[in-house]
Design an enzyme around this catalytic site. Structure first.
Site, mmCIF file in Angstrom:
data_model
loop_
_atom_site.group_PDB
_atom_site.id
_atom_site.type_symbol
_atom_site.label_atom_id
_atom_site.label_comp_id
_atom_site.label_asym_id
_atom_site.label_seq_id
_atom_site.Cartn_x
_atom_site.Cartn_y
_atom_site.Cartn_z
ATOM 1 N N SER A 484 0.608 -1.415 -0.121
ATOM 2 C CA SER A 484 -0.120 0.096 0.096
ATOM 3 C C SER A 484 0.956 1.345 -0.064
ATOM 4 C CB SER A 484 -0.922 0.055 1.228
ATOM 5 O OG SER A 484 -2.071 -0.932 1.002
ATOM 6 N N SER A 684 -2.844 -7.984 -6.206
ATOM 7 C CA SER A 684 -2.680 -7.071 -5.358
ATOM 8 C C SER A 684 -3.811 -6.078 -5.304
ATOM 9 C CB SER A 684 -1.589 -6.303 -5.964
ATOM 10 O OG SER A 684 -1.347 -6.027 -7.097
ATOM 11 N N ASN A 687 -6.013 -7.842 -2.454
ATOM 12 C CA ASN A 687 -5.600 -8.320 -1.091
ATOM 13 C C ASN A 687 -4.578 -7.090 -0.497
ATOM 14 O OD1 ASN A 687 -7.155 -10.621 -1.011
ATOM 15 N ND2 ASN A 687 -5.546 -11.269 -2.615
ATOM 16 N N TYR A 688 -4.019 -6.392 -1.226
ATOM 17 C CA TYR A 688 -2.823 -5.681 -0.702
ATOM 18 C C TYR A 688 -2.991 -4.296 -0.908
ATOM 19 C CZ TYR A 688 -0.250 -9.866 0.012
ATOM 20 O OH TYR A 688 0.111 -11.230 0.210
ATOM 21 N N ILE A 689 -3.462 -3.886 -1.740
ATOM 22 C CA ILE A 689 -3.573 -2.392 -2.066
ATOM 23 C C ILE A 689 -4.759 -1.672 -1.217
ATOM 24 C CG2 ILE A 689 -4.106 -0.312 -3.551
ATOM 25 C CD1 ILE A 689 -2.525 -2.088 -5.798
#
Length: 730
Positions: A484, A684, A687-689
């Site tokens: 992020s 991403s 799940n990640y950003i």
DNA sequence: CAGCGTACTTAGCACGTACTTT
DNA sequence: AAAGTACGTGCTAAGTACGCTG
């Protein structure tokens, strides 16, 4: 040369010994012959690591801010709280948990009602003429065994079916099932004598039939399916309607393990209701089990979030039926995840300072701890828990082994290992000097291939350390944080200008940086190479065309060459062979088009019952094409294209301009395609950003959120969409 | 603590469908 | 209109994490 042999940094006290199986555990892998990873992808171009100490995060008070719910409007939250279990309107799915009071604690829900799960349909025996052949003869299999054989038959043309491990595992389980149901009269002993082709052909036929169904039939079937699923799609959570995620019990089949999985091909058995446990609210109506069956167990556990569960027979682990990603329960935990990651910015500076110091610790365990933290922080490695012999041999940070890194003095490290899902992690990087030294120590003498690099630490040890800095901090949080953070930094670099499409491209490029950081890959599509080839051909043709037009200009006004040599310096860029090849392609394409047009016309005529045209009808066209061919041939010899009388330098320049534009957009597209061919952006993004970054981008850059989130993602991240504004920062 | 059991997130792939291109 | 391609979703495998137990 002997670097730093006398460096005192290299002397580390080995305080605590790992008890039981220090080396034993390590060397069990040593025997393994390192097979070339099947999914090995082409190594990426070397990357330089970002420097460890570039955190701009302000050193702020250590008191962790308890995650505040993202309130769109901090309004009558007290009111909402008061009217808890009301049962008049259980139907609204529009519950906005992020506007209500936060809910923190052990208990996950008050009441839970649902309708159970869907079981896959019973097995339907194959038509009598479709058989497995053994030793050239058809075999009458009992239906239980036939089903298993059919699983393999259906996969006959896949890579799995060619994998010897898959074959062996399948065959063993097939024989087992055959035995269990009393055999088939024929002694089946050898896999190689089994012939599944008739079965395969049958399944192909079914596929074909399905494909050829009329639109209406398809529609009807879909509607029937919808109606049947309806009751299972939703449940009542605290009296409110919520979507359920996977409400179907997984059907039986052959286990498709990823990478070199020792159990790939084994039979995944059918799950009877008797082995399904349902989780419901106290007093909720227990859904009826399928006729003639019983539920395995009914639980009323409100500290967990699953609705149903069963034991799976491959790894002997549990499978769960859960809420959908858009549900309030998942949304809340997703929000919490990102808040934890976001909170790391208040601690990262100290953490980095500490591990940098501890890289030189006298205590081996601390050194390993610090080094591992460095790798997790800088290269976004996963924790890397221990794995068994009955799983694919993949690793993460703590389970890295001797053979997974190569050291190149002064400070270059080459990582090469298979990570989660047997995806190859290949990076050539430069690391901190002390990290380099440490890694060399971790590889030192008695250690050999097969041994753990980090033999004194485990993920749980690491995580315990992390908790000292911040509640909720674990190894995986670093991935979320760095992903992020990277996205925020990348967005900061994007100028707020251009069309929506251009801004989306920039956003995707930022997204791609994150995906690369997290090593999210995908297999290049089967058609990728051909389509790249096609674009390249198109590009070559455009370039040829441009050069040709420039040559024409010079024919009209030769002296221009001296005036503007730069403009004309590409004239010899194409070789004669290339040129000839392009000519050929153009000619062939034109001929093909002519024939295709003829065919189309004839089909039309046929439909109208008119006389058909013969090939003579396009004779004229073909002759013209032949003329062109000769013209090209001549041009190739003289290097001087023929010029139309009406042409002027101005017109030519205009045309060149247009072509140049097309060249640049096509080149750009091609590059984008190549860059993206093996990078997966979705993981991403999902799940990640932090989704609030995407929403912020959407608002600040005036790009409709629909261009950035698909429908499902918009539902999943509704909380972010409704609570974030244009100046939000991660 | 190791080792297991449990619960939850993260991950790529297959496949169907929507969208483009020819 | 067909063919080709890209996209979106469902599926389920493969991770992480953590508490309990001996």
């Amino acid at each position: 040369m002997d670097i730093d042999e006398d460096d005192e940094d290299d002397i580390v006290i080995t305080k605590r010994k790992r008890t039981s199986n220090g080396t034993a555990a390590g060397s069990k892998r040593a025997k393994k012959v390192k097979e070339e990873p099947k999914s090995a992808r082409v190594p990426k171009t070397p990357k330089t690591p970002k420097s460890a100490a570039v955190s701009k995060a302000p050193k702020t008070p250590k008191t962790p801010k308890t995650p505040k719910t993202p309130k769109a409007a901090k309004t009558p939250s007290d009111k909402v709280k008061e009217e808890t279990p009301k049962e008049e309107t259980p139907d609204d799915m529009g519950y906005k948990w992020w506007e209500a009071e936060e809910n923190d604690g052990e208990q996950k829900w008050e009441t839970l009602d649902h309708n159970g799960v869907i079981f896959p349909p019973e097995y339907e025996p194959l038509p009598l003429h479709v058989k497995l052949f053994y030793n050239g003869k058809p075999v009458n299999l009992p239906k239980e065994a036939e089903e298993v054989a059919g699983f393999f038959g259906a996969m006959l043309e896949t890579e799995h079916a060619k994998n010897p491990v898959f074959q062996a595992n399948f065959f063993a389980d097939f024989l087992q099932v055959l035995k269990e149901c009393g055999g088939c009269g024929v002694e089946i002993k050898e896999f190689s004598k089994c012939d599944f082709t008739k079965m395969y052909a049958h399944f192909e036929l079914l596929r074909e039939e399905k494909k050829n169904m009329t639109k209406d039939e398809k529609k009807r079937l879909k509607a029937e399916k919808e109606a049947f699923e309806e009751p299972y799609k939703t449940c009542l959570l605290n009296g409110r309607k919520e979507l359920v995620g996977n409400f179907r019990i997984e059907p039986p089949g052959l286990f498709r393990g990823r990478g070199a999985h020792p159990k790939t091909g084994k039979l995944k058995r059918r799950v009877p209701p008797e082995s399904v446990t349902l989780n419901l609210g106290q007093g909720a109506k227990i859904p009826d089990p399928p006729p003639g069956h019983q539920w395995g167990e009914i639980r009323h556990d409100n500290t967990v979030t699953w609705l149903a569960m069963w034991k799976e027979n491959i790894a002997d682990s549990f499978k769960y039926v859960r809420f959908a990603a858009s549900s309030s329960i998942k949304g809340q935990s997703d929000f919490k995840k990102f808040e934890t990651a976001r909170n790391l910015r208040n601690h990262i500076e100290e953490i980095r300072k500490d591990y940098t110091k501890l890289l030189k610790s006298d205590i081996m365990q601390n050194r390993q701890m610090a080094t591992a933290t460095y790798l997790i922080d800088i290269f976004a490695l996963r924790a890397g828990g221990e794995k068994g012999d009955d799983e694919a041999d993949t690793v993460g940070c703590c389970s890295l082994r001797y053979e997974h890194i190569t050291l190149k003095p002064p400070n270059k490290v080459i990582f090469d290992f298979l990570g989660k899902d047997s995806i190859r992690f290949y990076q050539e990087v430069e690391v901190d000097h002390q990290v380099f030294k440490n890694l060399r120590i971790f590889k030192k003498d008695p250690k050999q291939p097969g041994d753990d690099l980090f033999d004194r630490i485990t993920p749980s040890l690491l995580n315990r350390q992390f908790q000292n800095y911040m509640k909720g901090l674990t190894a995986k949080v670093f991935r979320t944080y760095n992903a992020s953070k990277t996205m925020q930094d990348q967005i900061d670099l994007i100028p707020n200008e251009g069309t929506v499409a251009e801004k989306v491209v920039k956003f995707n490029a930022a997204n791609r940086t994150v995906a690369i950081l997290c090593n999210h890959q995908r297999t290049v599509s089967r058609t990728h190479n051909t389509s790249v080839q096609k674009i390249n051909d198109k590009l070559k043709e455009l370039i040829w065309n441009k050069i040709r037009l420039k040559k024409m200009i010079l024919e009209l006004e030769p002296k221009l060459k001296k005036k503007d040599p730069k403009y004309f310096n590409e004239l010899d860029d194409l070789s004669k062979e290339d040129e000839a090849h392009i000519h050929k392609i153009i000619i062939e394409r034109q001929k093909e088009q002519a024939f295709k047009k003829l065919q189309r016309d004839n089909e039309k005529l046929k439909a109208e019952k008119m006389p058909l045209l013969s090939e003579d009808s396009i004779k004229e066209k073909l002759e013209k094409i032949d003329e062109l061919k000769e013209e090209y041939a001549l041009e190739l010899k003289t290097g001087k294209p023929e010029i139309k009388k009406s042409t002027t330098v101005e017109k030519l320049k205009q045309q060149i301009e247009t072509i140049a534009n097309r060249i640049s957009t096509t080149t750009f597209q091609l590059k984008d395609k190549e860059d993206n061919s093996e990078v997966s952006l979705g993981t991403s993004k999902m799940n990640y950003i932090d989704p609030r970054l995407t929403v912020m981008f959407s608002k600040k850059f005036d790009v409709p959120i629909e261009k950035l989130f698909t429908k499902t993602l918009r539902e999943k991240f509704k909380w972010a969409i409704e609570s974030t504004d244009a100046d939000w920062r991660f």
